[in-house]
Design an enzyme around this catalytic site. Structure first.
Site, PDB file in Angstrom:
ATOM      1  N   GLY A  15       0.578  -1.504   0.288  1.00 38.66           N
ATOM      2  CA  GLY A  15      -0.251  -0.085   0.035  1.00 38.66           C
ATOM      3  C   GLY A  15       1.184   1.191   0.211  1.00 38.66           C
ATOM      4  N   LYS A  80      -0.401  -6.687  -4.523  1.00 35.86           N
ATOM      5  CA  LYS A  80      -1.105  -8.028  -5.218  1.00 35.86           C
ATOM      6  C   LYS A  80      -0.059  -8.582  -6.166  1.00 35.86           C
ATOM      7  CE  LYS A  80      -4.884  -6.391  -6.458  1.00 35.86           C
ATOM      8  NZ  LYS A  80      -4.693  -4.927  -6.371  1.00 35.86           N
ATOM      9  N   ASP A 129       5.647  -6.241   4.542  1.00 36.47           N
ATOM     10  CA  ASP A 129       5.867  -7.622   4.681  1.00 36.47           C
ATOM     11  C   ASP A 129       5.718  -8.028   3.621  1.00 36.47           C
ATOM     12  OD1 ASP A 129       3.099  -6.951   4.948  1.00 36.47           O
ATOM     13  OD2 ASP A 129       2.998  -8.447   6.541  1.00 36.47           O
ATOM     14  N   THR A 151       5.038   1.042   6.891  1.00 36.60           N
ATOM     15  CA  THR A 151       3.829   0.731   6.803  1.00 36.60           C
ATOM     16  C   THR A 151       3.403   1.900   7.959  1.00 36.60           C
ATOM     17  OG1 THR A 151       1.917  -0.967   8.333  1.00 36.60           O
ATOM     18  CG2 THR A 151       4.520  -1.679   8.629  1.00 36.60           C
ATOM     19  N   ASP A 153       1.615   0.442   9.303  1.00 44.89           N
ATOM     20  CA  ASP A 153       1.247   0.000  11.368  1.00 44.89           C
ATOM     21  C   ASP A 153       2.101   0.296  12.078  1.00 44.89           C
ATOM     22  OD1 ASP A 153      -1.194  -0.246   9.328  1.00 44.89           O
ATOM     23  OD2 ASP A 153      -0.620  -1.815   8.513  1.00 44.89           O
ATOM     24  N   ARG A 188     -21.734  13.937  22.910  1.00 43.60           N
ATOM     25  CA  ARG A 188     -22.437  12.019  21.459  1.00 43.60           C
ATOM     26  C   ARG A 188     -21.151  11.163  22.445  1.00 43.60           C
ATOM     27  NH1 ARG A 188     -23.470  14.327  15.677  1.00 43.60           N
ATOM     28  NH2 ARG A 188     -26.212  14.797  16.286  1.00 43.60           N
ATOM     29  N   GLY A 196      -4.650  -0.187  11.101  1.00 45.08           N
ATOM     30  CA  GLY A 196      -3.468  -0.439  11.859  1.00 45.08           C
ATOM     31  C   GLY A 196      -3.558  -2.214  11.464  1.00 45.08           C
ATOM     32  N   GLU A 248      -9.117  -1.015  13.524  1.00 47.49           N
ATOM     33  CA  GLU A 248      -9.901  -1.639  12.254  1.00 47.49           C
ATOM     34  C   GLU A 248      -9.700  -3.159  13.054  1.00 47.49           C
ATOM     35  OE1 GLU A 248      -8.475  -1.213   8.618  1.00 47.49           O
ATOM     36  OE2 GLU A 248      -6.159  -1.843   8.849  1.00 47.49           O
ATOM     37  N   ILE A 314      -7.483   9.034   4.420  1.00 54.49           N
ATOM     38  CA  ILE A 314      -6.217  10.142   5.187  1.00 54.49           C
ATOM     39  C   ILE A 314      -5.561   9.537   5.665  1.00 54.49           C
ATOM     40  CG2 ILE A 314      -7.712  12.028   6.569  1.00 54.49           C
ATOM     41  CD1 ILE A 314     -10.437  11.466   5.595  1.00 54.49           C
TER      42      ILE A 314
END
Ligand code: F6P
Length: 396
Positions: A15, A80, A129, A151, A153, A188, A196, A248, A314
């Site tokens: 990505g 991919k 990875d 990454t 993450d 709220r 992640g 997520e 984002i």
């Protein structure tokens, strides 16, 4: 005897990630000014390596002079295209065998022939990875490779920091500032879902820096009733507003990962919907637990609205932070230096404040996705810090 390195190729895989261009810029400038090397970019990741000349562009210092702050990658990405295990396709998409699994071919030999024919003596491979697994495998075939850990993450073993993480958490913290004002105005329960994948680093750091009430991460099991209680407390407290930061990759209250199966992802699954599942569950608990007056919290907070914002790409697109630009510049420079010092099949890494290199065989010890995975240390200092700040993980 190994060929002298005169020409290097750079490719970006996986990505996109803030800082890819800063790594490219630093690598090109170091290669040209310090070692007088020729540098080419290979477009579209490993797919470009397979396609050869049409995907190769010269890179010189003027070409990369103004890209340190630019998001994405000037070389494009592909996430991919594992040439060592390439799914066979026809006009209907990926061809599956009788067992329902894709049929794979090993196309790496074509890539090696392409490198030899184009006179590319070494590769700098910038990726996470999956990309680094192929980097390791090209190194096994004798291609001089240096990897750079990318990454948002921050879940890659062997380095204290992947680049892109600082930008992702900074962007998330900025987003919270906007979410806070709506949350406070309307009393709220605001849920922010961050990326992640299977790791909670982004959620953990975002939550601490934003004084969240609850942080939910895949590494810590939660009880949704405890989460709802914490939300209630936050709504009754001074700021009369609750912030829940959700990674997520958590399991939903009903126990499964939220997402969709897809061939478009290297691991066959895209995460989607974790934050919404938490907002819905919290809303339901609060609706069903009103006081004797029918109020969810108090006479000014009769009904609680739990709302979810999914930050998505984002966090990943756009300009890198100053920290990431510098880390990327250090990584790019170190990658070229490592090659020229004779290092092969290694990855540049940050250990404490120092740059070093680590063998790719150590970074990616096996072929299982995740064999190099670094989760949040649930007994570590950062989790302890969050707990001390009064942040709940929904576990006690
Ligand atoms: O690994 C980086 C990452 O941004 C993850 O945090 C996220 O789950 C995934 O990539 C999303 O990838 P894509 O953009 O391909 O859906």
């Amino acid at each position: 005897m190994e060929k002298e390195i005169k020409k290097i190729g750079i490719l970006t895989g996986g990505g996109d990630c803030p800082g890819l261009n800063a790594v490219i810029a630093a690598a090109v400038k170091t290669a040209v000014s310090k070692y007088n090397l020729e540098v080419v970019g290979i477009k579209n990741g490993y797919r470009g390596l397979f396609l050869g000349e049409s995907q190769v562009v010269p890179l010189d210092a003027s070409e990369v002079g103004n890209i340190i702050a630019r998001g994405g990658t000037i070389l494009y990405n592909s996430n991919k295209d594992n040439l060592f295990k390439y799914p066979r396709r026809d006009k209907n998409g990926i061809i599956k065998g009788e067992d329902g699994k894709p049929i794979y071919d090993n196309l790496s030999g074509v890539a090696v022939e392409n490198l030899n024919r184009m006179g590319i003596d070494a590769l700098i491979i910038i990726g996470g990875d999956g990309t680094l697994t192929s980097g390791r495998d090209f190194a096994r075939l004798g291609v001089p490779v240096i990897g750079v850990p990318k990454t948002i993450d921050n879940d890659l073993n062997s380095t204290d920091r992947t680049f892109g993480f600082d930008t992702a958490i900074s962007r998330s913290v900025e987003a919270v500032k906007c979410i806070n004002t709506t949350g406070m105005s309307h009393h709220r329960a605001m849920v922010l879902e961050v990326m992640g994948r299977d790791a909670g680093h982004i959620a953990l750091h975002t939550g601490i820096a934003s004084a969240a009430d609850v942080i939910l991460i895949p590494e810590i099991d939660y009880d949704i009733n405890i989460v709802a209680e914490k939300v209630k407390d936050a709504l009754k407290a001074q700021r009369q507003y609750a912030l829940i930061v959700v990674a997520e990759g958590i399991s939903t209250p009903s126990g499964e990962k939220a997402g969709v199966a897809t061939d478009l992802s290297p691991d066959g699954f895209k995460l989607k919907g974790a934050g919404e599942s938490i907002a819905n569950a919290v809303q339901e608990i609060l609706n069903n637990n009103r006081d004797e007056n029918g109020y969810a919290i108090s006479e000014t907070i009769m009904d609680v609205e739990a709302r979810c914002t999914v930050l998505g790409h984002i966090q990943r697109g756009g300009t890198p932070t100053a920290y990431d630009r510098i880390l990327c510049s250090r990584y790019g420079k170190k990658a070229v230096e490592a090659l020229m010092e004779g290092k092969r099949g290694e990855m540049v890494a940050l250990k404490g404040a120092h740059l070093t290199t680590v063998p790719l065989e150590e970074v990616i010890p096996t072929d299982d996705m995740g064999s190099n995975f670094r989760p949040v240390d649930v007994n570590g200092e950062i989790v302890e810090l969050a707990r001390t700040m009064g942040i709940s993980f929904g576990d006690k």
